[in-house]
Design a protein around this motif. Structure first.
Motif, PDB file in Angstrom:
ATOM      1  N   LEU A  43      10.197  12.887   7.152  1.00 56.92           N
ATOM      2  CA  LEU A  43       9.963  13.443   8.481  1.00 56.92           C
ATOM      3  C   LEU A  43       9.922  12.333   9.526  1.00 56.92           C
ATOM      4  O   LEU A  43      10.576  12.426  10.574  1.00 56.92           O
ATOM      5  N   LEU A  44       9.172  11.283   9.224  1.00 58.73           N
ATOM      6  CA  LEU A  44       9.090  10.149  10.153  1.00 58.73           C
ATOM      7  C   LEU A  44      10.450   9.479  10.329  1.00 58.73           C
ATOM      8  O   LEU A  44      10.830   9.120  11.450  1.00 58.73           O
ATOM      9  N   LEU A  45      11.173   9.334   9.241  1.00 61.94           N
ATOM     10  CA  LEU A  45      12.500   8.734   9.296  1.00 61.94           C
ATOM     11  C   LEU A  45      13.454   9.585  10.128  1.00 61.94           C
ATOM     12  O   LEU A  45      14.188   9.073  10.974  1.00 61.94           O
ATOM     13  N   PHE A  46      13.404  10.884   9.911  1.00 62.01           N
ATOM     14  CA  PHE A  46      14.268  11.805  10.649  1.00 62.01           C
ATOM     15  C   PHE A  46      14.015  11.712  12.152  1.00 62.01           C
ATOM     16  O   PHE A  46      14.940  11.549  12.942  1.00 62.01           O
ATOM     17  N   TYR A  47      12.760  11.803  12.550  1.00 57.31           N
ATOM     18  CA  TYR A  47      12.454  11.815  13.977  1.00 57.31           C
ATOM     19  C   TYR A  47      12.559  10.445  14.641  1.00 57.31           C
ATOM     20  O   TYR A  47      12.651  10.367  15.866  1.00 57.31           O
ATOM     21  N   SER A  63      15.121   8.554  13.927  1.00 60.55           N
ATOM     22  CA  SER A  63      16.565   8.299  13.948  1.00 60.55           C
ATOM     23  C   SER A  63      17.212   8.875  15.210  1.00 60.55           C
ATOM     24  O   SER A  63      16.694   9.815  15.824  1.00 60.55           O
ATOM     25  N   GLU A  64      18.325   8.307  15.559  1.00 58.62           N
ATOM     26  CA  GLU A  64      19.097   8.811  16.696  1.00 58.62           C
ATOM     27  C   GLU A  64      19.613  10.214  16.410  1.00 58.62           C
ATOM     28  O   GLU A  64      19.667  11.067  17.296  1.00 58.62           O
ATOM     29  N   VAL A  65      19.970  10.455  15.171  1.00 59.50           N
ATOM     30  CA  VAL A  65      20.464  11.771  14.769  1.00 59.50           C
ATOM     31  C   VAL A  65      19.387  12.830  14.986  1.00 59.50           C
ATOM     32  O   VAL A  65      19.666  13.920  15.483  1.00 59.50           O
ATOM     33  N   GLY A  66      18.161  12.500  14.627  1.00 58.79           N
ATOM     34  CA  GLY A  66      17.051  13.433  14.818  1.00 58.79           C
ATOM     35  C   GLY A  66      16.865  13.812  16.271  1.00 58.79           C
ATOM     36  O   GLY A  66      16.567  14.960  16.597  1.00 58.79           O
ATOM     37  N   GLN A  67      17.042  12.862  17.144  1.00 60.02           N
ATOM     38  CA  GLN A  67      16.931  13.138  18.572  1.00 60.02           C
ATOM     39  C   GLN A  67      18.112  13.983  19.069  1.00 60.02           C
ATOM     40  O   GLN A  67      17.943  14.895  19.878  1.00 60.02           O
TER      41      GLN A  67
END
Length: 66
Positions: free
Chosen positions: A29-33, A35-39
């Motif tokens: 979850l932390l990695l996803f958010y 990341s640029e992709v998460g944004q």
């Protein structure tokens, strides 16, 4: 895309990311958010909402160098 559909997609992406990287869902979850992709997933102009979960996971993994 409706918010609840987007959040379900994000959940699937995070769980797949956790499984493929052998990390906890919380770390994924932390990695996803972080990341640029998460944004970008929250902004329809990038088109990530239409891409497969696996494509997005691979994009995140490529961004972090795995």
């Amino acid at each position: 895309m409706k918010d609840y559909i987007l959040y379900r997609k994000i959940t699937r992406i995070i769980m797949q990311l956790a499984e493929e990287l052998a990390i906890s869902p919380h770390k994924a979850l932390l990695l996803f958010y972080s990341s640029e992709v998460g944004q970008r997933l929250h902004d329809a102009k990038y088109g990530y909402q239409l891409m497969s979960d696996t494509y997005i996971v691979n994009d995140i993994k490529n961004a972090i160098g795995n």
